[in-house]
Enzyme design. Sequence first.
Site, PDB file in Angstrom:
ATOM      1  N   ARG A   1      13.766   8.205  -5.497  1.00  0.00           N
ATOM      2  CA  ARG A   1      13.481   8.314  -6.931  1.00  0.00           C
ATOM      3  C   ARG A   1      12.582   9.491  -7.299  1.00  0.00           C
ATOM      4  O   ARG A   1      12.264   9.695  -8.463  1.00  0.00           O
ATOM      5  CB  ARG A   1      12.870   6.999  -7.436  1.00  0.00           C
ATOM      6  CG  ARG A   1      13.916   5.923  -7.609  1.00  0.00           C
ATOM      7  CD  ARG A   1      13.277   4.583  -7.888  1.00  0.00           C
ATOM      8  NE  ARG A   1      12.695   3.991  -6.684  1.00  0.00           N
ATOM      9  CZ  ARG A   1      11.824   2.992  -6.691  1.00  0.00           C
ATOM     10  NH1 ARG A   1      11.399   2.500  -7.846  1.00  0.00           N
ATOM     11  NH2 ARG A   1      11.364   2.492  -5.572  1.00  0.00           N
TER      12      ARG A   1
ATOM     13  N   GLY B   1      13.226  -1.591   7.731  1.00  0.00           N
ATOM     14  CA  GLY B   1      12.198  -2.480   7.191  1.00  0.00           C
ATOM     15  C   GLY B   1      10.813  -2.164   7.719  1.00  0.00           C
ATOM     16  O   GLY B   1      10.649  -1.439   8.699  1.00  0.00           O
TER      17      GLY B   1
ATOM     18  N   GLU C   1       9.124 -12.222  -0.253  1.00  0.00           N
ATOM     19  CA  GLU C   1       9.526 -11.010  -0.965  1.00  0.00           C
ATOM     20  C   GLU C   1      10.206 -11.375  -2.282  1.00  0.00           C
ATOM     21  O   GLU C   1      10.877 -12.406  -2.369  1.00  0.00           O
ATOM     22  CB  GLU C   1      10.487 -10.189  -0.092  1.00  0.00           C
ATOM     23  CG  GLU C   1       9.840  -9.564   1.124  1.00  0.00           C
ATOM     24  CD  GLU C   1       8.643  -8.696   0.749  1.00  0.00           C
ATOM     25  OE1 GLU C   1       8.844  -7.722   0.009  1.00  0.00           O
ATOM     26  OE2 GLU C   1       7.513  -9.007   1.158  1.00  0.00           O
TER      27      GLU C   1
ATOM     28  N   LEU D   1       2.713   3.947   7.515  1.00  0.00           N
ATOM     29  CA  LEU D   1       4.165   3.921   7.326  1.00  0.00           C
ATOM     30  C   LEU D   1       4.570   4.965   6.291  1.00  0.00           C
ATOM     31  O   LEU D   1       4.064   4.964   5.170  1.00  0.00           O
ATOM     32  CB  LEU D   1       4.622   2.539   6.854  1.00  0.00           C
ATOM     33  CG  LEU D   1       4.203   1.357   7.731  1.00  0.00           C
ATOM     34  CD1 LEU D   1       4.901   0.087   7.261  1.00  0.00           C
ATOM     35  CD2 LEU D   1       4.512   1.619   9.201  1.00  0.00           C
TER      36      LEU D   1
ATOM     37  N   ASN E   1       1.130  -9.161  -2.245  1.00  0.00           N
ATOM     38  CA  ASN E   1       0.810  -8.478  -0.993  1.00  0.00           C
ATOM     39  C   ASN E   1       0.753  -6.979  -1.249  1.00  0.00           C
ATOM     40  O   ASN E   1       1.717  -6.392  -1.742  1.00  0.00           O
ATOM     41  CB  ASN E   1       1.918  -8.797   0.023  1.00  0.00           C
ATOM     42  CG  ASN E   1       1.808  -7.964   1.286  1.00  0.00           C
ATOM     43  OD1 ASN E   1       0.717  -7.644   1.737  1.00  0.00           O
ATOM     44  ND2 ASN E   1       2.958  -7.621   1.856  1.00  0.00           N
TER      45      ASN E   1
HETATM   46  C1  UD1 Z   1       6.491  -4.040   0.839  1.00  0.00           C
HETATM   47  C2  UD1 Z   1       6.149  -5.474   1.263  1.00  0.00           C
HETATM   48  C3  UD1 Z   1       5.778  -6.278   0.044  1.00  0.00           C
HETATM   49  C4  UD1 Z   1       4.645  -5.622  -0.698  1.00  0.00           C
HETATM   50  C5  UD1 Z   1       4.988  -4.177  -1.033  1.00  0.00           C
HETATM   51  C6  UD1 Z   1       3.797  -3.470  -1.585  1.00  0.00           C
HETATM   52  C7  UD1 Z   1       7.511  -5.958   3.217  1.00  0.00           C
HETATM   53  C8  UD1 Z   1       8.727  -6.619   3.718  1.00  0.00           C
HETATM   54  N1  UD1 Z   1       7.288  -6.028   1.921  1.00  0.00           N
HETATM   55  O1  UD1 Z   1       7.641  -4.139   0.013  1.00  0.00           O
HETATM   56  O2  UD1 Z   1       5.400  -7.592   0.426  1.00  0.00           O
HETATM   57  O3  UD1 Z   1       4.348  -6.352  -1.875  1.00  0.00           O
HETATM   58  O4  UD1 Z   1       5.395  -3.471   0.149  1.00  0.00           O
HETATM   59  O5  UD1 Z   1       4.179  -2.215  -2.051  1.00  0.00           O
HETATM   60  O6  UD1 Z   1       6.767  -5.388   3.990  1.00  0.00           O
HETATM   61  N2  UD1 Z   1       8.696   1.970   5.190  1.00  0.00           N
HETATM   62  C9  UD1 Z   1       9.022   2.581   6.366  1.00  0.00           C
HETATM   63  N3  UD1 Z   1      10.151   2.175   7.011  1.00  0.00           N
HETATM   64  C10 UD1 Z   1      10.966   1.195   6.542  1.00  0.00           C
HETATM   65  C11 UD1 Z   1      10.616   0.587   5.322  1.00  0.00           C
HETATM   66  C12 UD1 Z   1       9.485   0.996   4.671  1.00  0.00           C
HETATM   67  O7  UD1 Z   1       8.314   3.448   6.845  1.00  0.00           O
HETATM   68  O8  UD1 Z   1      11.950   0.911   7.203  1.00  0.00           O
HETATM   69  C13 UD1 Z   1       7.481   2.400   4.491  1.00  0.00           C
HETATM   70  C14 UD1 Z   1       7.755   3.072   3.161  1.00  0.00           C
HETATM   71  O9  UD1 Z   1       7.855   4.471   3.318  1.00  0.00           O
HETATM   72  C15 UD1 Z   1       6.531   2.662   2.335  1.00  0.00           C
HETATM   73  C16 UD1 Z   1       6.132   1.320   2.920  1.00  0.00           C
HETATM   74  O10 UD1 Z   1       6.723   1.255   4.201  1.00  0.00           O
HETATM   75  O11 UD1 Z   1       5.483   3.557   2.515  1.00  0.00           O
HETATM   76  C17 UD1 Z   1       6.574   0.167   2.054  1.00  0.00           C
HETATM   77  O12 UD1 Z   1       7.951   0.231   1.896  1.00  0.00           O
HETATM   78  P1  UD1 Z   1       8.637  -0.252   0.580  1.00  0.00           P
HETATM   79  O13 UD1 Z   1      10.104  -0.119   0.696  1.00  0.00           O
HETATM   80  O14 UD1 Z   1       7.975   0.335  -0.592  1.00  0.00           O
HETATM   81  O15 UD1 Z   1       8.259  -1.819   0.660  1.00  0.00           O
HETATM   82  P2  UD1 Z   1       8.687  -2.936  -0.311  1.00  0.00           P
HETATM   83  O16 UD1 Z   1       9.995  -3.431   0.075  1.00  0.00           O
HETATM   84  O17 UD1 Z   1       8.472  -2.509  -1.691  1.00  0.00           O
END
Ligand code: UD1
Length: 468
Positions: free
Chosen positions: A18, A81, A165, A11, A180
């Site tokens: 930021r 998401g 979350e 992903l 997680n």
């Molecule tokens: C996510 C997890 C959380 C975990 C955390 C660890 C979910 C709902 N939550 O949270 O449980 O503790 O990661 O860092 O999964 N991304 C996409 N497309 C999207 C959203 C995100 O590609 O629509 C990618 C981001 O680029 C990133 C990763 O997914 O590499 C995680 O996204 P991020 O927004 O950091 O997740 P959190 O909400 O922090």
Amino acid sequence: MSETQLQVIILAAGKGTRMYSSKPKVLHELAGKPLVQHVVDCAKALNAESIALVYGHGGEEVKKTLSDEALTWCEQREQLGTGHAVQQAVDNINDSADVLILYGDVPLLRKETLEELMQAKGRQSIALLTANLDDPAGYGRIVRNSENDATAESQLDWPIERIVEEKDASGLIKQIKEINSGVMVVNGDKLKHWLSKIGNDNAQAEYYLTDLIELAVKEGETVKSYIVPDNKEIEGINNKIQLAELEREYQKRQAVKLMTKGMTLRDPHRFDLRGELEIGQDVVIDINVIIEGHCKIGNNVTIGANTVLKNVTVGDNVEILENCILEQSTVADGCFIGPFARLRPETQLDENAKVGNFVEIKKSHIAKGSKVNHLSYIGDTEMGENVNIGAGTITCNYDGAHKHITKIGDNAFIGSNTALVAPIEIGNGATIGAGSTLNRNAEEDKLTFSRAPQKVINGWKRPKKNKA
Ligand code: UD1
Ligand code: CA
């Protein structure tokens, strides 16, 4: 290890707001390599059958930078998401495969950890990589159930029930320190099945990948987990502070590996390897040395402070003093370089050659025992053995349009401050008088010079300032 096929989904669609940069977040470099490349390389090391990259912002730039035929590119137009992100990549997932989900901005995760995770999954449908953090703020919490398993030895053996979350968590759940990491491995068929069922009814109105857990539990599955041995492995990068922290961590790991093999680092905190380095025995590296690309250093080599090596091969018994820059060059045994020397691409120094201070050498071959000790430019030159180049000698290799070759025979002696206008050949054993500008070949074993004869002007007086 099981024979099950492994498919990886990375992903990488997040914006990276930021970072305050026009560059997509996952292209920022750690140890000279884009963040996402670290993750791709890790997936490759696991012999993944396929690697899908879910991209969003700056996708074209990411594609161009990685330019990797082995990757499948899946666009996520809107970042709805992590669950939605994975959905963009499921078309190429086989039902029977193990699907490993990784994040493009988590560069320090090790292959060994992922192997442990897959081991922990065993024959179950899903396993999570978790971590225990003193400060779990911001992460999804792992909620385990104590009631279902009275035989458990510790809380960490209690069955996993769901992930909550941070933004959806109650005060009590926020106290849970097991989090997680986001990394999971799931059976292909189950992944597709559960993804089709997740909604976005939560605090962020996002499709949470983490909702898979509750769905799995509801269907009677056991969710396995493996606790990451080093929390740095699961740290993501959201800003330049975290980028710098993980860079140092990565450099520390590399320094430890090299020191374990016997390399002396005067200060491992001031050493940077941005690529790969092969070393012999008794290599001593002083502070602030940067090594880039693929470098190989032989036995008994000393490298002085502030020196940069990029794609360089160095033989045995070589001494490189402070403040040198060597790029795409080969240095044979017994050479002596610096301080303040620059070897530009396609330079080859044969055994026991010496290149001294403020000398620049480009695309040249310096044969055995030859010396270019002070303040010289040698470009496009084929130099024989045991040549002595006097201070300030310049090969004038460029006529404004084309580059020309200089040839200098064995045992030639070039006097100081000589300009050799190429194309030109200096014969074996030729001596060139200091201060010459030569634009024709110099004969073997002869003394050649082009300097104006010295004169004395009688009666000349140095001008004096008029008194006001
Ligand atoms: C996510 C997890 C959380 C975990 C955390 C660890 C979910 C709902 N939550 O949270 O449980 O503790 O990661 O860092 O999964 N991304 C996409 N497309 C999207 C959203 C995100 O590609 O629509 C990618 C981001 O680029 C990133 C990763 O997914 O590499 C995680 O996204 P991020 O927004 O950091 O997740 P959190 O909400 O922090
Ligand atoms: Ca995050």
